[in-house]
Design a protein around this motif. Structure first.
Motif, PDB file in Angstrom:
ATOM      1  N   SER A   1       0.587   7.286  -6.343  1.00 11.72           N
ATOM      2  CA  SER A   1      -0.786   7.677  -6.683  1.00 11.72           C
ATOM      3  C   SER A   1      -0.926   9.082  -7.277  1.00 11.72           C
ATOM      4  CB  SER A   1      -1.688   7.534  -5.453  1.00 11.72           C
ATOM      5  OG  SER A   1      -1.206   8.344  -4.389  1.00 11.72           O
TER       6      SER A   1
ATOM      7  N   SER B   1      -5.998  10.613  -3.895  1.00  7.66           N
ATOM      8  CA  SER B   1      -4.759  11.260  -4.339  1.00  7.66           C
ATOM      9  C   SER B   1      -4.694  11.327  -5.859  1.00  7.66           C
ATOM     10  CB  SER B   1      -3.557  10.491  -3.787  1.00  7.66           C
ATOM     11  OG  SER B   1      -2.358  10.964  -4.334  1.00  7.66           O
TER      12      SER B   1
ATOM     13  N   ASP C   1       0.160  15.358   0.684  1.00  8.43           N
ATOM     14  CA  ASP C   1       0.665  14.336  -0.235  1.00  8.43           C
ATOM     15  C   ASP C   1       0.939  13.039   0.509  1.00  8.43           C
ATOM     16  OD1 ASP C   1       0.553  16.011  -2.377  1.00  8.43           O
ATOM     17  OD2 ASP C   1       2.677  16.585  -2.317  1.00  8.43           O
ATOM     18  N   LEU C   2       0.633  11.939  -0.160  1.00  2.00           N
ATOM     19  CA  LEU C   2       0.930  10.619   0.419  1.00  2.00           C
ATOM     20  C   LEU C   2       2.395  10.303   0.142  1.00  2.00           C
ATOM     21  CD1 LEU C   2      -2.161   8.468  -0.666  1.00  2.00           C
ATOM     22  CD2 LEU C   2      -1.704   9.442   1.585  1.00  2.00           C
ATOM     23  N   LYS C   3       3.205  10.229   1.164  1.00  2.00           N
ATOM     24  CA  LYS C   3       4.629   9.926   0.992  1.00  2.00           C
ATOM     25  C   LYS C   3       5.090   8.976   2.094  1.00  2.00           C
ATOM     26  CE  LYS C   3       5.990  11.637  -2.741  1.00  2.00           C
ATOM     27  NZ  LYS C   3       6.352  10.642  -3.759  1.00  2.00           N
TER      28      LYS C   3
ATOM     29  N   MET D   1      -6.590   3.529   3.612  1.00  2.00           N
ATOM     30  CA  MET D   1      -5.423   3.728   2.740  1.00  2.00           C
ATOM     31  C   MET D   1      -5.830   3.662   1.266  1.00  2.00           C
ATOM     32  SD  MET D   1      -2.071   4.006   3.373  1.00  2.00           S
ATOM     33  CE  MET D   1      -0.459   3.491   2.852  1.00  2.00           C
TER      34      MET D   1
ATOM     35  N   ALA E   1       0.647   4.174  -2.691  1.00  4.88           N
ATOM     36  CA  ALA E   1       0.406   5.540  -2.217  1.00  4.88           C
ATOM     37  C   ALA E   1       1.460   6.507  -2.764  1.00  4.88           C
ATOM     38  CB  ALA E   1       0.406   5.560  -0.687  1.00  4.88           C
ATOM     39  N   ASN E   2       2.729   6.089  -2.745  1.00  3.06           N
ATOM     40  CA  ASN E   2       3.805   6.945  -3.278  1.00  3.06           C
ATOM     41  C   ASN E   2       3.589   7.279  -4.747  1.00  3.06           C
ATOM     42  OD1 ASN E   2       5.192   7.097  -0.877  1.00  3.06           O
ATOM     43  ND2 ASN E   2       6.702   5.542  -1.394  1.00  3.06           N
TER      44      ASN E   2
ATOM     45  N   LEU F   1       0.828  -1.214   0.000  1.00  7.86           N
ATOM     46  CA  LEU F   1       0.000   0.000   0.000  1.00  7.86           C
ATOM     47  C   LEU F   1       0.861   1.262   0.000  1.00  7.86           C
ATOM     48  CD1 LEU F   1      -2.702  -1.237   2.512  1.00  7.86           C
ATOM     49  CD2 LEU F   1      -3.121  -0.663   0.113  1.00  7.86           C
ATOM     50  N   ALA F   2       1.993   1.208   0.702  1.00  9.98           N
ATOM     51  CA  ALA F   2       2.892   2.371   0.730  1.00  9.98           C
ATOM     52  C   ALA F   2       3.438   2.658  -0.671  1.00  9.98           C
ATOM     53  CB  ALA F   2       4.041   2.115   1.703  1.00  9.98           C
TER      54      ALA F   2
ATOM     55  N   GLU G   1      -7.547   6.812   0.315  1.00 11.85           N
ATOM     56  CA  GLU G   1      -6.566   7.897   0.181  1.00 11.85           C
ATOM     57  C   GLU G   1      -5.822   7.802  -1.157  1.00 11.85           C
ATOM     58  OE1 GLU G   1      -4.116   7.691   3.670  1.00 11.85           O
ATOM     59  OE2 GLU G   1      -5.494   8.905   4.869  1.00 11.85           O
ATOM     60  N   ILE G   2      -5.523   6.578  -1.599  1.00  9.60           N
ATOM     61  CA  ILE G   2      -4.820   6.380  -2.880  1.00  9.60           C
ATOM     62  C   ILE G   2      -5.711   6.834  -4.041  1.00  9.60           C
ATOM     63  CG2 ILE G   2      -4.022   4.554  -4.468  1.00  9.60           C
ATOM     64  CD1 ILE G   2      -2.981   3.098  -1.850  1.00  9.60           C
TER      65      ILE G   2
END
Length: 669
Positions: free
Chosen positions: A471, A541, A624-626, A534, A468-469, A464-465, A537-538
């Motif tokens: 997205s 984003s 921002d998703l980071k 999550m 997310a990075n 997921l991380a 959020e993706i």
């Protein structure tokens, strides 16, 4: 193989070996050594052959352990080897096969003996065995200050100085293998070794100045992937009349050869896999990983790790002198090619992880490449075949992706690389797809596999991380990738409903019963809600940063809009649902105005027009998703057992009894 052949099973009765292991001290310049070292062998290349050899010679090794304090013959054998290695480089240049052949045989015997000694005694006792010496009249020279350190330095010197040729391949491989065997004490300890005599010799004193040259040589051995030379290119051939192996040694013909040892048989045709592999490259990589993962000394950091962290590109003329005394330069283009081609092995993936995580020069170079697909595709293939790979290999591949996705330019460029016909992706024919969309597909597939099989939270988090990075830079998502994003959300939604029902029933049951506690469904529900959050959020984003670039995602969102109804009023998701709700409402309205029974093409056209018309300020901006990969505290607790499990499982011609291994269980790695 002629009159002097014998089977491996007869080795325990061999007179020369029995004399070596006996009570009688043998002078270093006794003709016995020429006779002992005049044998021809195919070095074991797999653990089965090594097991046969060890079982055949274990009684000899035990006799030597018992008798060496009186005879000092182990030290004598090592001094004979040390004497012969002084001329090895010249011998290689002069093609002196006989000299190299005998030096190799001496080292082969030393390595076999050391392996058994190390299994049977602690380091201080091994060190004592190196000090025993019977001062026989005629012994040359004075005793070196420390024979154990002398041998270690000699092996390192051999690896870095002797050129790699057909006639030197076997002795170079044996030197690397012997260094691995010296370090194998770790296998017989449950705890990570933090203080070790062998480590001390390798990280201090006479070995220390060779640190960078040793690592550079091991890396180039990996890069070159030199195959083992054809059998017979580094040993002498039989006489045409088949009358045995006859060589002129010292004063004439040596007819007392103790054996011709052929494990697997000279006539056996190697398999395609064996032909394609390079034993020296494999063994060198394993040694490099073991050295790089040694724990720091109390008074100094591990110099091998320092060297791995700081080496630079030979093409980088602007490189400033490094403050690290162990810095060196290597050809990054060759390294990149080798890493791209070798990712099927755990150890190559672990090397790639180590370099990306620890060496900023390598990371910067790789992220600047315009052919990132050659490195990323093999990593995706590892993840795609998740059920065939061990969990450690999957973790390493996933963390490599996570490290790469920390870079915005990478996340942007992967959507510009168009791939054709991905043959290993079997769920659906992918005739044309961007590298970015393929990456999303494989990561989502890994999440779904994990949800149904292993249920590993660590795997979920990293997958997921990575998504997310990426997205905010999703571009022109393939329709199948967009569908899979929404399908994953549908699966999570289904699991959420089931967990909610179970948690409710569990609560009712606990209120009406005094029986033993029921499973903690509330905790399961909490984990699923974290993952759902999550995913929302993706999606959010992507919509807020690149809505107009992703009509296929909007299409998939509208097609499955009912999925999102239940989360609109949920307190955990209300804030993040605002934008998704707005997008669904806005585009649903435009489609209603466009009429009924619209074709897919017409729907996409309406979405593209709507994306331009939707005011950007109507969508609420979130941070921002980071996500950044950070190694856990005491990473050695994970990496040292992992590296040694790779040595145990893939070391060339190395065998240890499974019941002797303490560092890891046989099903780990």
């Amino acid at each position: 193989m002629g009159a002097n052949s014998s089977t491996v099973n007869e080795l325990s009765k061999n007179e020369y070996l029995k004399k070596l292991a006996g009570t009688e001290a043998i002078s270093e310049n006794d003709p016995f050594w020429n006779q002992l070292l005049s044998f021809s062998l195919t070095t074991p290349t797999n653990s089965a052959d090594s097991k046969i050899l060890e079982e055949a010679t274990i009684s000899i090794c035990r006799s030597l352990i018992e008798n060496n304090p009186r005879s000092g013959n182990l030290g004598a054998l090592i001094r004979v080897f040390l004497c012969r290695t002084k001329e090895l480089k010249i011998s290689a240049e002069c093609q002196n096969q006989l000299f190299i052949w005998q030096a190799h045989n001496a080292l082969f015997i030393i390595c076999c003996l050391l392996k058994v000694f190390i299994c049977h005694m602690p380091e201080d006792e091994l060190h004592l065995h190196f000090t025993y010496q019977d001062r026989v009249p005629g012994s040359y020279g004075a005793e070196p200050e420390d024979l154990l350190e002398e041998l270690l330095c000699c092996l390192i010197h051999l690896v870095i100085e002797v050129p790699l040729l057909d006639i030197t391949y076997s002795i170079l491989l044996e030197a690397v293998t012997t260094l691995l065997v010296f370090l194998s004490y770790q296998l017989f300890h449950k705890e990570i070794l933090r203080e070790s005599l062998i480590h001390k010799y390798l990280m201090h004193g006479r070995c220390l100045p060779y640190t960078s040259r040793l690592l550079k040589t091991l890396l180039y051995n990996f890069i070159r992937q030199e195959r083992s030379p054809p059998l017979g290119s580094h040993i002498f051939q039989q006489q045409a009349d088949g009358g045995g192996l006859l060589y002129g040694i010292a004063s004439g013909v040596a007819t007392g050869l103790w054996t011709v040892l052929t494990l697997g048989g000279v006539g056996n045709k190697p398999t395609a896999q064996q032909e394609a592999s390079s034993p020296l490259a494999n063994q060198s990589l394993l040694l490099l990983l073991v050295l790089a993962n040694l724990t720091d000394a109390p008074d100094a950091p591990n110099p091998y790790r320092q060297a791995i962290m700081s080496f630079k590109n030979t093409q980088d003329s602007s490189a400033l002198p490094s403050p690290n005394p162990h810095a060196f330069q290597i050809n990054f283009n060759s390294l990149y090619t080798a890493l791209s081609e070798q990712q099927k092995s755990d150890q190559a993936t672990l090397l790639l992880y180590t370099l990306l995580h620890q060496n900023s020069n390598v990371r910067t170079y790789m992220l600047a490449r315009t052919d990132m697909e050659s490195l990323v595709l093999p990593i995706l293939e590892i993840l795609y075949h998740v059920e065939e790979r061990n969990s450690h290999h999957v973790y390493m591949a996933l963390i490599i992706l996570l490290i790469l996705t920390e870079d915005d330019s990478f996340n942007q460029s992967i959507h510009e690389v168009i791939l054709k016909n991905i043959t290993w992706y079997s769920e659906r024919a992918l005739t044309e797809i961007s590298l970015g969309s393929l990456l999303i597909l494989v990561v989502i597939r890994t999440i779904q596999f994990n949800m149904t099989r292993t249920r590993d939270k660590y795997l979920h988090t990293n997958c997921l991380a990575a998504l997310a990075n990426m997205s905010a830079q999703f571009r022109c998502l393939h329709q199948y990738a967009a569908q899979r994003i929404i399908s994953l959300f549908a699966l999570l939604s289904k699991k959420h409903n089931k967990a909610l029902e179970q948690a409710t029933q569990s609560l009712r049951g606990s209120l009406s019963s005094d029986d033993s506690p029921l499973p903690d469904y509330a905790q399961d529900l909490s984990v699923i809600e974290e993952v759902i959050r999550m995913m929302l959020e993706i999606i959010n984003s992507c919509l807020t940063n690149s809505l107009h670039h992703n009509p296929n995602l909007v299409y998939a969102l509208l097609y499955k809009r009912d999925l999102f109804e239940q989360f609109r009023s949920h307190p955990s998701f209300q804030d993040i649902m605002q934008n998704i709700d707005l997008v669904i409402s806005f585009f649903s309205s435009r489609l209603e105005h466009a009429g009924a029974d619209l074709s897919v093409e017409r729907v996409l056209e309406v979405i593209k027009q709507g994306a331009v018309a939707l005011p950007k300020d109507r969508l609420r901006k979130f941070p921002d998703l980071k996500f950044k990969y950070v190694e856990e505290e005491q990473p050695e607790e994970f990496f040292i057992p992992y590296v040694w499990s790779l040595v145990y499982n893939s070391g060339v011609g190395l065998y240890w009894k499974p019941q002797d291994i303490q560092l890891f269980t046989m099903d780990s790695g």
